[in-house]
Design an enzyme around this catalytic site. Structure first.
Site, PDB file in Angstrom:
ATOM      1  N   PHE A 142       1.288   5.385   0.793  1.00  0.00           N
ATOM      2  CA  PHE A 142       0.839   6.294   1.593  1.00  0.00           C
ATOM      3  C   PHE A 142       1.395   7.411   1.220  1.00  0.00           C
ATOM      4  CE2 PHE A 142      -1.587   3.648   4.808  1.00  0.00           C
ATOM      5  CZ  PHE A 142      -0.930   2.466   4.671  1.00  0.00           C
ATOM      6  N   THR A 195       0.676  -1.198   0.053  1.00  0.00           N
ATOM      7  CA  THR A 195       0.245  -0.051  -0.021  1.00  0.00           C
ATOM      8  C   THR A 195       0.928   1.157   0.040  1.00  0.00           C
ATOM      9  OG1 THR A 195      -1.771  -1.184   1.179  1.00  0.00           O
ATOM     10  CG2 THR A 195      -1.795   1.301   1.272  1.00  0.00           C
TER      11      THR A 195
END
Ligand SMILES: O=C(O)C(=O)C[C@]1(C(=O)O)C=C[C@@H](O)C=C1
Length: 427
Positions: free
Chosen positions: A305, A303
């Site tokens: 960010f 992921t």
């Protein structure tokens, strides 16, 4: 999506406003800057990565953008002013950043020793030795908390119950940064945060890419065959979709606010028929057992960010940088091709394109008496490209892009996450 009210100290909107009202006094650690500048907006915008075009396509800047540019320029002007006064030549303040600045700077130092703001006051380093406060969405044990720790290892991570709250925590000076997920290698974009990036005036000042290793968690003693429900963040459910099926679980899948919140919910409600998809750290924090680990559909589940701040950072060319922009167009043909070619012909690689509904103008109608009415969906386009706004190629590319677009804003120009790739367990 079921909203879980975290029992932990997560910030919610009411507490945010209450906190701001209670502390509606000048932050003792920060001088108050009020400045009025007149300077060459176009160059300043591009130099500080806050280009923004209004409806006329002129590169202008919103108030928030100029305030952040002011803050950076003010820090330089103040130190020059101090030097000038020391050397007796108060005179006119010389140009800063190549921009003639005419200002009425009213700097109100709070502590008894007036000291000029320096650029380090606006840099990622903790202010005056204080611990950097970093807002994230979720409760302790969420992957966003781990991302905040990777981005700012010694920070004070502040849980927030909604992405919006993390944005407001930074805007209200309750937090210094926010760390928010924008995309995942399996689940795709987190659209909510793309929309919030446009709605708010924070700047992207960095990125972290976090390997995400999901676990299936349940109360101690619960066996898989007892389960009839699995709850987690929708992104986590999407990232484990195939594995959940392979595990042969006869369960419903329910989306909740965040992964760790799901684990906390099961523990605090003693749910013996429900499992959560969350991190191993969440299992430790909330006393759950790990029924299965590494249940993401691909081992390289990552992921990305972004780190958000009130002020942009000064772009550099001494390390790999990325720049994120958002634009819209309301006329012309082949606009996307022209925009993308502005980067391609300057050998600038794109790493992301995302489109989101243009909420102020979702549909454009084109009437034709012969064939009827065409209904065109209108979009905002987000592009990430691999170049710094300090790079003249990027500046020229954006100068060209603004000719084809009715709106253009630089969301941030920031160092790429170049940490070594080790998809080991990072919760
Ligand atoms: O729920 C969490 O733990 C989060 O940090 C949120 C989030 C997300 O929004 O994508 C972050 C990383 C993972 O991909 C799963 C969920």
């Amino acid at each position: 999506m079921q909203s879980l009210t975290p029992s932990s100290s997560g910030i919610n909107l009411k507490s945010l406003i209450r906190t701001k009202i209670q502390s509606n006094r000048v932050n003792p650690n920060r001088p108050v800057i009020r400045c009025v500048y007149r300077f060459d907006a176009a160059n300043a915008a591009v130099n500080t990565g806050t280009a923004n075009s209004n409806s006329a396509g002129h590169v202008g800047g919103s108030r928030a953008d100029w305030q952040s540019s002011c803050a950076i320029l003010a820090s330089k002007v103040v130190s020059q002013q101090q030097n000038a006064e020391k050397s007796g030549g108060a005179g006119n303040i010389t140009a800063v950043n190549g921009h003639k600045a005419t200002m009425d700077l009213d700097l109100v130092p709070i502590d008894n020793q007036p000291k000029p703001l320096t650029i380090t006051d606006l840099s990622p380093a903790p202010m005056h030795g204080a611990q950097l406060r970093v807002a994230y969405q979720g409760v302790p044990g969420a992957y966003s908390e781990a991302a905040a720790g990777k981005a700012y290892p010694k920070c004070e991570a502040i849980p927030c119950d909604q992405f919006e709250v993390a944005f407001q925590a930074v805007e209200l000076w309750i937090a210094d940064r926010a760390v928010l997920p924008v995309e995942n290698s399996l689940g795709g974009s987190i659209h909510r945060n793309y929309d919030l990036l446009l709605r708010h005036r924070l700047h992207i000042v960095g990125e972290v890419q976090l390997p995400v290793h999901h676990c299936l968690l349940a109360l101690p003693g619960v066996r898989k065959e007892y389960l009839n429900r699995v709850i987690s963040h929708p992104q986590a459910l999407a990232q484990c979709e195939l594995t959940l099926t392979k595990l042969g679980l006869n369960v419903t899948r329910e989306a909740v606010d965040d992964t760790a919140g799901a684990a906390e919910y099961i523990a605090s409600n003693n749910l013996r028929d429900t499992a959560a998809i969350a991190s191993a750290r969440a299992a430790d924090l909330y006393g759950l057992q790990i029924l299965a680990e590494g249940i993401q559909d691909d081992s390289s589940n990552v992921t990305r960010f972004v780190m958000l701040a009130r002020e942009p950072i000064i772009p550099r060319t001494d390390r790999p940088f990325k720049t994120s922009i958002v634009f819209a167009h309301d006329k012309g043909t082949s606009v996307l091709f022209k925009v993308l070619s502005a980067f391609a012909f300057r050998n600038i690689s794109l790493t992301k394109i995302e489109s989101r509904p243009h909420r102020n103008r979702p549909i454009r109608l084109v009437d034709d008496e012969n064939v009827g009415t065409a209904k065109h969906f209108e979009y905002m386009f987000y592009v990430d490209f691999e170049a710094s706004m300090a790079d003249v190629r990027a500046q020229n590319a954006l100068a060209e892009v603004q000719e084809f677009t009715s709106f253009l804003r630089v969301l941030g120009s920031y160092p790429m996450d170049m940490t070594p790739w080790c998809p080991s367990r990072e919760d």
